[in-house]
Design an enzyme around this catalytic site. Structure first.
Site, mmCIF file in Angstrom:
data_model
loop_
_atom_site.group_PDB
_atom_site.id
_atom_site.type_symbol
_atom_site.label_atom_id
_atom_site.label_comp_id
_atom_site.label_asym_id
_atom_site.label_seq_id
_atom_site.Cartn_x
_atom_site.Cartn_y
_atom_site.Cartn_z
ATOM 1 N N ASP A 9 16.445 -64.452 -84.163
ATOM 2 C CA ASP A 9 15.272 -64.146 -83.345
ATOM 3 C C ASP A 9 15.283 -64.978 -82.069
ATOM 4 O O ASP A 9 14.298 -65.607 -81.703
ATOM 5 C CB ASP A 9 13.986 -64.383 -84.147
ATOM 6 C CG ASP A 9 12.787 -63.697 -83.488
ATOM 7 O OD1 ASP A 9 13.007 -62.873 -82.583
ATOM 8 O OD2 ASP A 9 11.648 -63.993 -83.875
ATOM 9 N N LEU A 36 -1.108 -73.334 -79.761
ATOM 10 C CA LEU A 36 -0.064 -73.232 -78.737
ATOM 11 C C LEU A 36 0.479 -71.815 -78.657
ATOM 12 O O LEU A 36 0.970 -71.387 -77.625
ATOM 13 C CB LEU A 36 1.086 -74.181 -79.056
ATOM 14 C CG LEU A 36 0.768 -75.670 -78.997
ATOM 15 C CD1 LEU A 36 1.934 -76.474 -79.538
ATOM 16 C CD2 LEU A 36 0.461 -76.086 -77.564
#
Ligand code: NAG
Ligand code: NAG
Ligand code: NAG
Ligand code: NAG
Ligand code: NAG
Ligand code: NAG
Ligand code: NAG
Ligand code: NAG
Ligand code: NAG
Ligand code: NAG
Ligand code: NAG
Ligand code: NAG
Length: 849
Positions: free
Chosen positions: A657, A538
């Site tokens: 992040d 993915l």
């Protein structure tokens, strides 16, 4: 809700706001004797009590030409008397000799001869010789307390709002004892001129997950329902916006008791909810100009809002009008009423084409057809299993017709019939209906159908708006009118609001002690992902590659293989995992399990069919699928998820992040933050705010973090601001180029200074978007990307700013980042503490001017 703060960490602005807040709080309970009645005092016919700020009035009233006299509470100063509560509704006095008094621990309505027409019957709980007083509050609540507690709602011996008539007033709590089953607290008047108990009632049915229902009492028939509470909104009212600070809430107190409340600032136009004498639920808003109550909403409206319009196993869809009803896939119109069905009387419903296969050993070839975006059927049962097991439990149960898993609520299953199902164009929940294997192929899931019939139906959809939805929209509009009202006063009036918020958060926190986190063997995960085949890949995250997989049970998963450098011990890692698994929030990707074997460490997440936000936002074609509404929903979702991480989760996680590729989207485009807790796992000692290892992505990193490795919740706020700008503009921050700006943030500052923030808005949506909302978002984004971490708002302020349209926001300023002093750095560090322990302060900081 005490707040702890260090004055050093407050800016002058915050201190001023705080003083204002405290000041207004202390001034607030200005009692006037005329709003109180003390022991052995009386109110005679013609005299009244008035609430301290002259919003409500209590006294005797008559209706029409009748001599029947009632004691009630109505709005003060509204020309046509609007009664919100009646004491002796079934037992009027027939002349003007009535007396209202506080005697023997009860409030009593009697006549000149001492005949009692009504009593609050509170003497037993009052204690025989305590000195009591009763006060009419500005909320419209009449309370009975000891003299010491005068005016204290929460310590009342008796409250009129616990014994409502036909009206619900904002900010009042209506308590429900769930184990007692259905409550039907609100009963309509008989006629507009007769407050005695009428033919309709409204209350809460706690079965499955609670919902508000309207009944016709005589036949005990249900007329309308809101659909189940999904922990944010009522499912049957998909347009209802879920607001953290305002609007409806259902709040569990303990396993038996919960209450519902509609949080609403008192400074706004008056609002009330009503079960009208003719059975309609109405929401009314007072129009000051015309001195009339506007009917904002009246339910049930026609069509699909009528209870079980399409019969059992039928699905109602407004956009299919006039043929509103169809049978669910795998079902056919009931042969016994097929003629009726064909002529538009659908109440006979549908029947199964092929019987379900049932065996005592639990093996069956039956499968499920998914219906997305529906108002879930009535009469659900809640069972205690995790999401993965919900389907299995349904298959094991021979009478289970369908299941749905609501995050934050749990696994709902239905047995018997599926009643009152409506299909929405947007919103709602996903219902998985069990059908025999042979019917699985014939009916495709409703998803496929939906794609072909995406017709613009906003007009019809508007008709279907639920009570609550409209109110929330109204509120937003109303907000606009009080543009210059300082937020501080709003917060002090709605003091309850912040209490509500912390209770809500407390609850979310408690909610998940859930089942233990499954441990997978690496072999099982290898099998699930075809040996981590490339075709299943993915993506590649900062911490390792992610593969799609399918578990033997059919559940789709995403497996993240962590790169082997975390340097953490096994036990440490395991403990972190178990902690992080307990962080559950609608806007966080759910951890399904994990794997530790030797060097191998893997995390198993739920699979998100729509991949990540960047795959839409920065794709020239798919971008068009993100209209403004969707984008705004995504923005709000991310903000909430982040707020949960920062303030409300046990771990107080700083993401470090946050970026578009870490925002995953479920099938309804709800955003889910992923990779949270990664920094925690990889970052080593979290008490050190200064780290050697800078994780994160340039472009999203705050200046102080990128340059000096300093991080705090404010670094996430910065990243959120960048993300916000990307979502609004549809451009990537770090690949953005214009004539004189090298990145999106510079470009944004330039436009902001030139007073042209609207030029930031993605040209694809600029004409169709809600401009006020979009510009508000730009403003919030600019506040978030300020170089000075201290000046950035906290996530709770961000959520507040996003939800409260037109709150007056401070001006952002672009400082030179090198000017951050070391004291300022210290303050950032302490800022962490302050953000966590005090929501009040962080909210007041927004109000600066
Ligand atoms: C208090 O009540 C008296 C009469 O009962 C009234 O004249 C006065 O204006 C009220 N004061 C306030 C502050 O409402
Ligand atoms: C109301 O009371 C007055 C005086 O007692 C009486 O004349 C009149 O008939 C009464 N009206 C009704 C509707 O009962
Ligand atoms: C109070 O209660 C006592 C006994 O319970 C009763 O005799 C008396 O009449 C009551 N007083 C009033 C004012 O209702
Ligand atoms: C108070 O108690 C009396 C006698 O038990 C009863 O008739 C009446 O309905 C009660 N009143 C209320 C408001 O419940
Ligand atoms: C009850 O309280 C009121 C108001 O404080 C006071 O006036 C009254 O004397 C008290 N009554 C008794 C019996 O203590
Ligand atoms: C709720 O209702 C149940 C059943 O009537 C009762 O046993 C219980 O005490 C009630 N709980 C509360 C908190 O009132
Ligand atoms: C209430 O029920 C009664 C008796 O069935 C009926 O006569 C009356 O019209 C009903 N009222 C309304 C408003 O439906
Ligand atoms: C009430 O309705 C009128 C006409 O529809 C509208 O102009 C007005 O703004 C409404 N007032 C409120 C407070 O919603
Ligand atoms: C309503 O109008 C009156 C004057 O007409 C004004 O004093 C009052 O502040 C208004 N209230 C609101 C909520 O706008
Ligand atoms: C008061 O109510 C009556 C009847 O409901 C209505 O005809 C009238 O217009 C109302 N007056 C105002 C000012 O709203
Ligand atoms: C609608 O059909 C049901 C049977 O399916 C029947 O009982 C009912 O009377 C019909 N209603 C009307 C209004 O025809
Ligand atoms: C379960 O029962 C069915 C018949 O009811 C049988 O065909 C099947 O083999 C059984 N499966 C197991 C695992 O025992």
């Amino acid at each position: 809700m005490g707040f702890t703060l260090t004055s050093k960490t407050l800016t002058n602005l915050q201190i001023i706001s705080l003083i204002l807040l405290l000041h207004s709080l202390s001034v607030f309970p200005q009692t006037n004797t005329s709003s109180r009645i003390d022991q052995d005092q009386v109110i005679r016919d013609g005299e009244t009590l008035v609430s301290p700020q002259q919003i409500f009035e209590l006294g005797f009233f008559r209706l029409g030409n009748s001599n029947s006299t009632y004691v009630g509470i109505w709005y003060y100063g509204i020309p046509n008397r609007t009664v919100a509560w009646v004491a002796n509704r079934d037992n009027p006095i027939s002349d003007d000799s009535g007396v209202f008094r506080l005697g023997n621990g009860s409030l009593i309505v009697s006549d000149r001869n001492g005949v009692v027409y009504w009593s609050s019957n509170s003497s037993s709980s009052a204690g025989s010789n305590s000195n009591l007083t009763s006060m009419l509050m500005d909320s419209g609540n009449l309370i009975l307390t000891t003299v010491q507690n005068a005016g204290d709602d929460s310590n009342a011996i008796w409250r009129s709002c616990d014994h409502p008539t036909d009206t619900y007033l904002p900010n009042l709590r209506v308590y429900l004892n769930i184990s007692r089953g259905i409550s039907r607290e609100f009963v309509s008047w008989r006629t507009p001129d007769d407050p005695s108990r009428g033919n309709y009632s409204m209350g809460v049915d706690p079965q499955g997950s609670p919902q508000v229902v309207v009944w016709e009492d005589r036949s005990n028939r249900r007329l309308w329902r809101t659909g189940h509470w999904n922990n944010q909104i009522f499912v049957g009212v998909p347009q209802m916006r879920s607001l953290l600070l305002l609007g409806f809430r259902l709040v569990p107190v303990d396993s038996e008791v919960m209450y519902f409340i509609f949080n609403y600032p008192t400074s706004n136009p008056l609002v009330r909810f009503l079960i009208q004498w003719n059975g309609f639920v109405q929401q009314l808003t007072y129009d000051n100009q015309t001195s009339r109550w506007n009917v904002s909403l009246s339910q049930p409206s026609s069509g699909c809002e009528e209870y079980n319009k399409c019969g059992n196993f039928g699905v109602c869809r407004t956009s299919n009008s006039p043929a509103l009803c169809s049978c669910m896939a795998g079902f056919d119109p009931n042969p016994a009423s097929r003629d009726q069905w064909n002529s538009g009387n659908w109440s006979g419903g549908c029947v199964r084409r092929t019987q379900m296969e049932c065996s005592s050993n639990g093996t069956t070839s039956d499968g499920f057809i998914r219906h997305t975006d529906v108002k879930l059927p009535d009469f659900a049962d809640l069972i205690a299993v995790s999401s993965g097991d919900c389907e299995g439990r349904c298959l094991q149960n021979c009478s289970c017709d369908a299941y749905a898993y609501l995050s934050g609520v749990g696994c709902l299953i239905w047995s018997g019939s599926l009643v009152d199902v409506e299909r929405f164009e947007q919103g709602g929940e996903t219902l998985s209906v069990r059908v025999a294997n042979s019917d699985l192929v014939s009916g495709s899931s409703s998803k496929g159908v939906s794609k072909t019939i995406v017709i613009a139906i906003s007009v019809t959809a508007a008709v279907v708006l639920g009570v609550l939805a409209l109110l929330l929209w109204r509120y937003r509009k109303a907000c606009g009118k009080t543009k210059n009202a300082p937020l501080v006063s709003e917060m002090s009036n709605g003091q309850d609001i912040s209490v509500e918020v912390s209770e809500q958060l407390e609850r979310e926190r408690k909610e998940y002690d859930g089942p233990p986190l499954p441990v997978f063997s690496s072999r099982a995960l290898e099998a699930a992902t075809d040996g981590f085949a490339n075709k299943n890949k993915l993506g590649q995250g900062g911490f390792g590659p992610v593969h799609k997989g399918i578990l033997p049970g059919g559940q789709e998963i995403a497996v993240k293989r962590l790169s082997k450098s975390s340097g953490q011990g096994l036990e440490e890692f395991k403990n972190e995992m178990i902690m992080i698994a307990k962080l559950q929030h609608r806007n966080l990707v759910r951890l399904v399990g994990y794997c530790i074997e030797g060097e191998e460490r893997m995390l198993v997440y739920e699979y998100m069919p729509n991949k990540s936000l960047d795959s839409f936002l920065f794709d020239p074609v798919k971008k068009a699928e993100l209209d403004w509404k969707t984008r705004f929903m995504i923005i709000e979702g991310i903000a909430r998820g982040l707020l949960y991480l920062h303030r409300d989760s046990r771990l107080r996680i700083i993401h470090r992040d946050l970026k578009a590729s870490n925002i995953l989207l479920d099938e309804q485009m709800n955003p889910k933050i992923s990779d949270f807790g990664m920094a925690r796992i990889f970052g080593g000692n979290q008490n050190e705010a200064n780290t050697n290892r800078v994780v994160g992505t340039y472009g999203y990193m705050s200046p102080e973090y990128a340059m000096e490795g300093l991080f705090s919740v404010k670094s996430d706020v910065y990243s959120f601001g960048v993300l916000l700008l990307e979502i609004i503009s549809g451009h990537r921050n770090n690949s953005f180029r214009s004539d004189d700006s090298t990145n999106l943030i510079r470009h944004a500052w330039k436009l902001w200074k030139e007073g042209k923030p609207e030029e930031l808005i993605d040209p694809l949506i600029v004409d169709s978007c809600n401009r006020t909302e979009a510009l508000q978002c730009v403003h919030v984004a600019m506040l978030c990307v300020q170089s000075s971490a201290i000046q950035r708002p906290t996530m709770s302020s961000v959520v507040f700013m996003l939800e409260g349209e037109n709150t007056s926001l401070p001006q952002p300023s672009e400082l030179d980042i090198t000017s951050l002093s070391s004291t300022e750095m210290d303050m950032i560090m302490e800022g962490r503490e302050i953000n966590i322990s005090s929501n009040d302060v962080t909210i007041t900081e927004v109000s600066g001017r």
